[in-house]
Scaffold this motif. Sequence first.
Motif, mmCIF file in Angstrom:
data_model
loop_
_atom_site.group_PDB
_atom_site.id
_atom_site.type_symbol
_atom_site.label_atom_id
_atom_site.label_comp_id
_atom_site.label_asym_id
_atom_site.label_seq_id
_atom_site.Cartn_x
_atom_site.Cartn_y
_atom_site.Cartn_z
ATOM 1 N N ASP A 1 -19.792 1.139 1.190
ATOM 2 C CA ASP A 1 -18.890 0.858 0.079
ATOM 3 C C ASP A 1 -19.274 1.652 -1.166
ATOM 4 O O ASP A 1 -18.409 2.002 -1.968
ATOM 5 C CB ASP A 1 -18.865 -0.646 -0.197
ATOM 6 C CG ASP A 1 -18.190 -1.433 0.929
ATOM 7 O OD1 ASP A 1 -17.768 -0.799 1.914
ATOM 8 O OD2 ASP A 1 -18.092 -2.669 0.826
ATOM 9 N N ALA B 1 -14.011 7.793 -4.551
ATOM 10 C CA ALA B 1 -12.964 7.503 -5.537
ATOM 11 C C ALA B 1 -13.288 8.123 -6.890
ATOM 12 O O ALA B 1 -12.408 8.671 -7.571
ATOM 13 C CB ALA B 1 -12.778 5.993 -5.668
ATOM 14 N N TYR C 1 0.830 -1.209 0.000
ATOM 15 C CA TYR C 1 0.000 0.000 0.000
ATOM 16 C C TYR C 1 0.864 1.257 0.000
ATOM 17 O O TYR C 1 0.641 2.185 -0.784
ATOM 18 C CB TYR C 1 -0.922 -0.007 1.218
ATOM 19 C CG TYR C 1 -1.711 1.279 1.398
ATOM 20 C CD1 TYR C 1 -2.831 1.531 0.631
ATOM 21 C CD2 TYR C 1 -1.304 2.241 2.322
ATOM 22 C CE1 TYR C 1 -3.549 2.719 0.780
ATOM 23 C CE2 TYR C 1 -2.009 3.416 2.485
ATOM 24 C CZ TYR C 1 -3.129 3.653 1.710
ATOM 25 O OH TYR C 1 -3.815 4.825 1.854
ATOM 26 N N SER D 1 -7.923 5.171 -0.696
ATOM 27 C CA SER D 1 -7.559 4.684 -2.023
ATOM 28 C C SER D 1 -6.790 5.748 -2.806
ATOM 29 O O SER D 1 -6.145 5.443 -3.811
ATOM 30 C CB SER D 1 -8.808 4.233 -2.796
ATOM 31 O OG SER D 1 -9.590 5.328 -3.209
ATOM 32 N N ALA E 1 -8.316 -0.936 4.070
ATOM 33 C CA ALA E 1 -8.115 0.016 2.973
ATOM 34 C C ALA E 1 -6.731 0.645 3.012
ATOM 35 O O ALA E 1 -6.242 1.150 1.991
ATOM 36 C CB ALA E 1 -9.190 1.110 3.035
ATOM 37 N N SER F 1 -11.088 10.836 -8.891
ATOM 38 C CA SER F 1 -10.444 10.198 -10.039
ATOM 39 C C SER F 1 -10.092 11.166 -11.165
ATOM 40 O O SER F 1 -9.336 10.811 -12.066
ATOM 41 C CB SER F 1 -11.352 9.092 -10.603
ATOM 42 O OG SER F 1 -12.517 9.651 -11.195
ATOM 43 N N PHE G 1 -15.115 -5.114 -1.220
ATOM 44 C CA PHE G 1 -13.806 -4.915 -1.812
ATOM 45 C C PHE G 1 -12.935 -6.154 -1.606
ATOM 46 O O PHE G 1 -13.084 -6.868 -0.616
ATOM 47 C CB PHE G 1 -13.135 -3.664 -1.237
ATOM 48 C CG PHE G 1 -13.970 -2.428 -1.424
ATOM 49 C CD1 PHE G 1 -14.576 -2.159 -2.646
ATOM 50 C CD2 PHE G 1 -14.172 -1.538 -0.385
ATOM 51 C CE1 PHE G 1 -15.355 -1.024 -2.825
ATOM 52 C CE2 PHE G 1 -14.954 -0.406 -0.551
ATOM 53 C CZ PHE G 1 -15.550 -0.151 -1.781
ATOM 54 N N ARG H 1 2.445 1.913 -3.276
ATOM 55 C CA ARG H 1 1.487 2.410 -4.269
ATOM 56 C C ARG H 1 1.215 3.896 -4.089
ATOM 57 O O ARG H 1 1.203 4.654 -5.061
ATOM 58 C CB ARG H 1 0.183 1.609 -4.163
ATOM 59 C CG ARG H 1 -0.944 2.129 -5.042
ATOM 60 C CD ARG H 1 -2.033 1.081 -5.210
ATOM 61 N NE ARG H 1 -2.669 0.702 -3.963
ATOM 62 C CZ ARG H 1 -3.684 1.371 -3.394
ATOM 63 N NH1 ARG H 1 -4.137 2.479 -3.962
ATOM 64 N NH2 ARG H 1 -4.221 0.944 -2.268
ATOM 65 N N ILE I 1 -12.502 5.266 3.611
ATOM 66 C CA ILE I 1 -12.035 4.178 2.750
ATOM 67 C C ILE I 1 -11.730 4.708 1.350
ATOM 68 O O ILE I 1 -10.700 4.379 0.752
ATOM 69 C CB ILE I 1 -13.078 3.048 2.706
ATOM 70 C CG1 ILE I 1 -13.162 2.347 4.067
ATOM 71 C CG2 ILE I 1 -12.742 2.034 1.610
ATOM 72 C CD1 ILE I 1 -14.354 1.423 4.220
ATOM 73 N N GLY I 2 -12.611 5.560 0.823
ATOM 74 C CA GLY I 2 -12.364 6.147 -0.483
ATOM 75 C C GLY I 2 -11.137 7.035 -0.490
ATOM 76 O O GLY I 2 -10.326 6.996 -1.430
#
Length: 627
Positions: free
Chosen positions: A137, A144, A30, A174, A320, A148, A609, A33, A170-171
């Motif tokens: 979720d 996200a 993670y 990411s 996450a 994006s 997820f 990334r 959680i979003g």
Amino acid sequence: MTRPQRRPHPVVAAVTARIADRSAASRAAYLERIQRAGDTGPARTKLACANLAHGFAAEEASGKQALRGRVKPNLAIVTSYNDMLSAHQPFGDYPPVLKKAVVRAGGIAQVAGGVPAMCDGVTQGRDGMQLSLYSRDVIAMSTAIALSHDMFDGALMLGVCDKIVPGLLIGALSFGHLPTVFVPAGPMASGLPNGEKARIRQLYAEGKVGRAELLEAEAASYHSRGTCTFYGTANSNQLLMEVLGLHLPGSSFVNPDTPTRAALTDAAAARAVAITRQGGEPTPIGEIVDEKAIVNACVALLASGGSTNHTLHLVAIARAAGIALTWQDLSDLSAVVPLLCRIYPNGAADVNHFHAAGGIAFLVHTLLRAGLLHEDVRTIMGHGLSTYTTEPQLRGGEITWVEGPKQSLDLDVLRPADDPFDRDGGLKVLGGPLGTAVIKTSAVKPEHRVVTAPALVFDDQADFLTAFAAGELDGRDLVAVIRYQGPAANGMPELHKLNPALGVLQDRGHQVAIVTDGRMSGASGKVPAAIHVTPEAALGGPLARVRDGDLVTVDAERGLLTLAEADELQHRAPTGRALEGEEFAGTGRELFAAFRATVGPADQGASVFPALAGVVPTEGVTHVQHA
């Protein structure tokens, strides 16, 4: 500022080390990334001209000029505003206020997107409640999508209630390379006392008052803009965001429509600018939410008697960020974290009383002194959790932070760690032939924490309430087994509507408990509830083979969920069933078939997820020995 007076408690240290070891591979992946994403930076300076023009077409001339380069940080505003729900209605005013404050601080901001915000209080007992947990979720995915566009250097998240804040977080994780500040709206002022509200609900359940009296009491409780004032999931969210270091210190429980609330909103915008790369203090959210921060959140939840829903949400949030948190971690922490708060439903006070008694500032102070929190963590305010022992004051129209109280101002509401309400956090994992469950005992009197009684089995909460209304439950001890309510069955709805009826039976002198693969919410009360049972009945779990009359034991003292007929249980055929196909038609439930088919088990966060890659299996983990 307060500094910890001792090293971390040995169990806190051991659980943290255990989580870090278990998560080593997934956490490293993670961080790698988000490091790559941070090094790449926002795409707006690399976008083709048509793409970039779309991204700033609606801006004023000054905004268009700013968005052509990277000198000024651009902040995404992601909002859960709607004007039906009291907690989120104040956010309607926030975007223009935040935009101006960001500009004053040297940045620019755009409303990147909105997320749904549903209220479990409205959908309680209705078909719509079957979408509630799934909405977390959906919110994560909506967040996200908002981010994006890759136009942003940081983010401001606007959310308060049950699934909204976990979904936003959680979003946001990411996009863990982005510095992110969560902006609360605050609780409504105190209304009808919670004890009186509970009394009227129970009288209504007994048929002693009518709907008019019940509605009057509820309307006097939930009466204005702001979060509901009981300590359920919404206010647990707010406390956890602060202890995670994602809110400004002392900002969670300041009421809407006050000068301090307005000044804190401006200060949140300015802080979000400061922690971008251009602001000079780059603080990615994915680095804030690490193993120590997750343990801090668990400890704060336990010490405050917070929502059982976070046994789902904290696991999903941790995952996450590449961190494998388990229910056993929470249970082991609970054994050494004392209960320091009495806030309804664990007491008569509401969150406004808690805030006045010293609030989060004192709670963090006393937990740090006891060695129960990690001080050496990153926050949006910089390094160190000690900043969160301060509280905001408004001076000359600007927020300054001063040291918070070092003694509780109301020992009936908030206590120091060396003089707690109870020696443990009141959350335990139960295990046995019926599966694994969690139970919250902080509102359950000691004499009700062990119940052995015959099972009465129901496949729908409505059937239980019908039986209660018909008097079929009178004059008996019972363990109500409410099954086919798990994540894969029907979205794991809250069954909080059962609490008044269960409370009536308990008050009549009977042994009463509930066992369910559903949820009982952050407002779980005085009746022992073994909840989130996994494996769930719809997936062949043992609850599917329980029969009326089986002798079930819910033992919150020893952590047991057993039945006398355990030896024959595995030889029985399942009875009952979950809803199927067209039975989900209506209220949007038919749109969530893919969620029901792919959702994970409760003890892994009940998420759609994918599972963490590279996590060492948790089966057979050695439990920490409690000091």
